[in-house]
Scaffold this motif. Sequence first.
Motif, PDB file in Angstrom:
ATOM      1  N   PHE A  64      30.837  58.869 -25.774  1.00  0.00           N
ATOM      2  CA  PHE A  64      31.450  57.635 -26.252  1.00  0.00           C
ATOM      3  C   PHE A  64      32.939  57.826 -26.556  1.00  0.00           C
ATOM      4  O   PHE A  64      33.743  56.928 -26.327  1.00  0.00           O
ATOM      5  CB  PHE A  64      30.711  57.109 -27.484  1.00  0.00           C
ATOM      6  N   ALA A  65      33.315  58.990 -27.060  1.00  0.00           N
ATOM      7  CA  ALA A  65      34.722  59.272 -27.351  1.00  0.00           C
ATOM      8  C   ALA A  65      35.543  59.308 -26.059  1.00  0.00           C
ATOM      9  O   ALA A  65      36.675  58.810 -26.018  1.00  0.00           O
ATOM     10  CB  ALA A  65      34.857  60.587 -28.102  1.00  0.00           C
ATOM     11  N   LEU A  66      34.959  59.878 -24.995  1.00  0.00           N
ATOM     12  CA  LEU A  66      35.658  59.886 -23.705  1.00  0.00           C
ATOM     13  C   LEU A  66      35.848  58.476 -23.160  1.00  0.00           C
ATOM     14  O   LEU A  66      36.942  58.115 -22.705  1.00  0.00           O
ATOM     15  CB  LEU A  66      34.893  60.742 -22.688  1.00  0.00           C
ATOM     16  N   VAL A  67      34.784  57.680 -23.220  1.00  0.00           N
ATOM     17  CA  VAL A  67      34.873  56.294 -22.744  1.00  0.00           C
ATOM     18  C   VAL A  67      35.910  55.524 -23.555  1.00  0.00           C
ATOM     19  O   VAL A  67      36.746  54.799 -23.007  1.00  0.00           O
ATOM     20  CB  VAL A  67      33.489  55.604 -22.796  1.00  0.00           C
ATOM     21  N   GLU A  68      35.861  55.705 -24.883  1.00  0.00           N
ATOM     22  CA  GLU A  68      36.837  55.019 -25.745  1.00  0.00           C
ATOM     23  C   GLU A  68      38.259  55.481 -25.440  1.00  0.00           C
ATOM     24  O   GLU A  68      39.189  54.664 -25.379  1.00  0.00           O
ATOM     25  CB  GLU A  68      36.517  55.286 -27.210  1.00  0.00           C
ATOM     26  N   SER A  69      38.460  56.763 -25.228  1.00  0.00           N
ATOM     27  CA  SER A  69      39.795  57.289 -24.945  1.00  0.00           C
ATOM     28  C   SER A  69      40.352  56.704 -23.655  1.00  0.00           C
ATOM     29  O   SER A  69      41.529  56.322 -23.597  1.00  0.00           O
ATOM     30  CB  SER A  69      39.764  58.811 -24.861  1.00  0.00           C
ATOM     31  N   PHE A  70      39.532  56.608 -22.617  1.00  0.00           N
ATOM     32  CA  PHE A  70      39.991  56.017 -21.365  1.00  0.00           C
ATOM     33  C   PHE A  70      40.292  54.533 -21.534  1.00  0.00           C
ATOM     34  O   PHE A  70      41.283  54.020 -20.998  1.00  0.00           O
ATOM     35  CB  PHE A  70      38.967  56.234 -20.241  1.00  0.00           C
ATOM     36  N   ALA A  71      39.455  53.833 -22.279  1.00  0.00           N
ATOM     37  CA  ALA A  71      39.681  52.400 -22.496  1.00  0.00           C
ATOM     38  C   ALA A  71      40.966  52.156 -23.286  1.00  0.00           C
ATOM     39  O   ALA A  71      41.758  51.262 -22.943  1.00  0.00           O
ATOM     40  CB  ALA A  71      38.487  51.779 -23.223  1.00  0.00           C
ATOM     41  N   VAL A  72      41.199  52.940 -24.322  1.00  0.00           N
ATOM     42  CA  VAL A  72      42.416  52.783 -25.116  1.00  0.00           C
ATOM     43  C   VAL A  72      43.646  53.144 -24.292  1.00  0.00           C
ATOM     44  O   VAL A  72      44.673  52.445 -24.328  1.00  0.00           O
ATOM     45  CB  VAL A  72      42.335  53.645 -26.402  1.00  0.00           C
ATOM     46  N   GLY A 130      48.416  51.328 -21.555  1.00  0.00           N
ATOM     47  CA  GLY A 130      49.212  51.358 -20.323  1.00  0.00           C
ATOM     48  C   GLY A 130      49.506  49.960 -19.802  1.00  0.00           C
ATOM     49  O   GLY A 130      50.630  49.668 -19.373  1.00  0.00           O
ATOM     50  N   VAL A 131      48.513  49.083 -19.854  1.00  0.00           N
ATOM     51  CA  VAL A 131      48.724  47.695 -19.408  1.00  0.00           C
ATOM     52  C   VAL A 131      49.752  47.004 -20.306  1.00  0.00           C
ATOM     53  O   VAL A 131      50.656  46.326 -19.831  1.00  0.00           O
ATOM     54  CB  VAL A 131      47.389  46.916 -19.390  1.00  0.00           C
ATOM     55  N   ALA A 132      49.622  47.190 -21.603  1.00  0.00           N
ATOM     56  CA  ALA A 132      50.570  46.579 -22.546  1.00  0.00           C
ATOM     57  C   ALA A 132      51.972  47.136 -22.337  1.00  0.00           C
ATOM     58  O   ALA A 132      52.960  46.401 -22.397  1.00  0.00           O
ATOM     59  CB  ALA A 132      50.107  46.809 -23.974  1.00  0.00           C
ATOM     60  N   TRP A 133      52.091  48.416 -22.077  1.00  0.00           N
ATOM     61  CA  TRP A 133      53.396  49.023 -21.877  1.00  0.00           C
ATOM     62  C   TRP A 133      54.034  48.525 -20.588  1.00  0.00           C
ATOM     63  O   TRP A 133      55.227  48.245 -20.546  1.00  0.00           O
ATOM     64  CB  TRP A 133      53.258  50.551 -21.864  1.00  0.00           C
ATOM     65  N   GLY A 164      56.073  45.377 -20.469  1.00  0.00           N
ATOM     66  CA  GLY A 164      57.473  45.484 -20.873  1.00  0.00           C
ATOM     67  C   GLY A 164      58.426  45.663 -19.713  1.00  0.00           C
ATOM     68  O   GLY A 164      59.639  45.633 -19.903  1.00  0.00           O
ATOM     69  N   ASP A 165      57.912  45.856 -18.501  1.00  0.00           N
ATOM     70  CA  ASP A 165      58.769  45.993 -17.324  1.00  0.00           C
ATOM     71  C   ASP A 165      59.354  44.666 -16.875  1.00  0.00           C
ATOM     72  O   ASP A 165      60.315  44.633 -16.124  1.00  0.00           O
ATOM     73  CB  ASP A 165      57.992  46.593 -16.141  1.00  0.00           C
ATOM     74  N   ARG A 166      58.759  43.565 -17.305  1.00  0.00           N
ATOM     75  CA  ARG A 166      59.254  42.272 -16.845  1.00  0.00           C
ATOM     76  C   ARG A 166      60.634  42.009 -17.439  1.00  0.00           C
ATOM     77  O   ARG A 166      60.951  42.428 -18.545  1.00  0.00           O
ATOM     78  CB  ARG A 166      58.285  41.167 -17.222  1.00  0.00           C
ATOM     79  N   SER A 167      61.434  41.329 -16.680  1.00  0.00           N
ATOM     80  CA  SER A 167      62.764  40.986 -17.140  1.00  0.00           C
ATOM     81  C   SER A 167      63.246  39.745 -16.395  1.00  0.00           C
ATOM     82  O   SER A 167      62.628  39.320 -15.416  1.00  0.00           O
ATOM     83  CB  SER A 167      63.736  42.153 -16.930  1.00  0.00           C
TER      84      SER A 167
END
Length: 146
Positions: free
Chosen positions: A43-51, A56-59, A62-65
Amino acid sequence: MWLRPNRALSRRGLRRLIVVLAALALTTAALGAWQGNVFAPLFALVESFAVAFALGVAWRAGDRSERITLDEASLEVRFLPGRRSMRFQPYWVRVRLAPGGQRHRLLLRSHGRELEIGAFLSDEERAELAEKLMVLLAELSGRSRR
């Protein structure tokens, strides 16, 4: 003018944050497994990949301008990444701050077309940008009439 959202982390900082969060989750999972919860590391591995994916998607958002170019012939707004752009005749364009729910919207209007710019900026930054655009457009239209 280039309009870009503020980023709290660099790419390197994002990687470090993900590594720290994954290490904390896996350490906690190892303690849980040691006490008998054998599924905790999975579960920790699954959670780590999901987070990591969500951060990464949220970051990447920030590329939009937006690039605003103003000259005597046109006012052009180009949205990046991508090729979407819109041109206005600078003499006819109107800049307006319109109330919209919890934040104001910065709108450019001309000939029945309307475009929102700076949606990722704060209200103060949008008001400052609106003022700057109004001044630049007034200077340009005053110069072109002479």
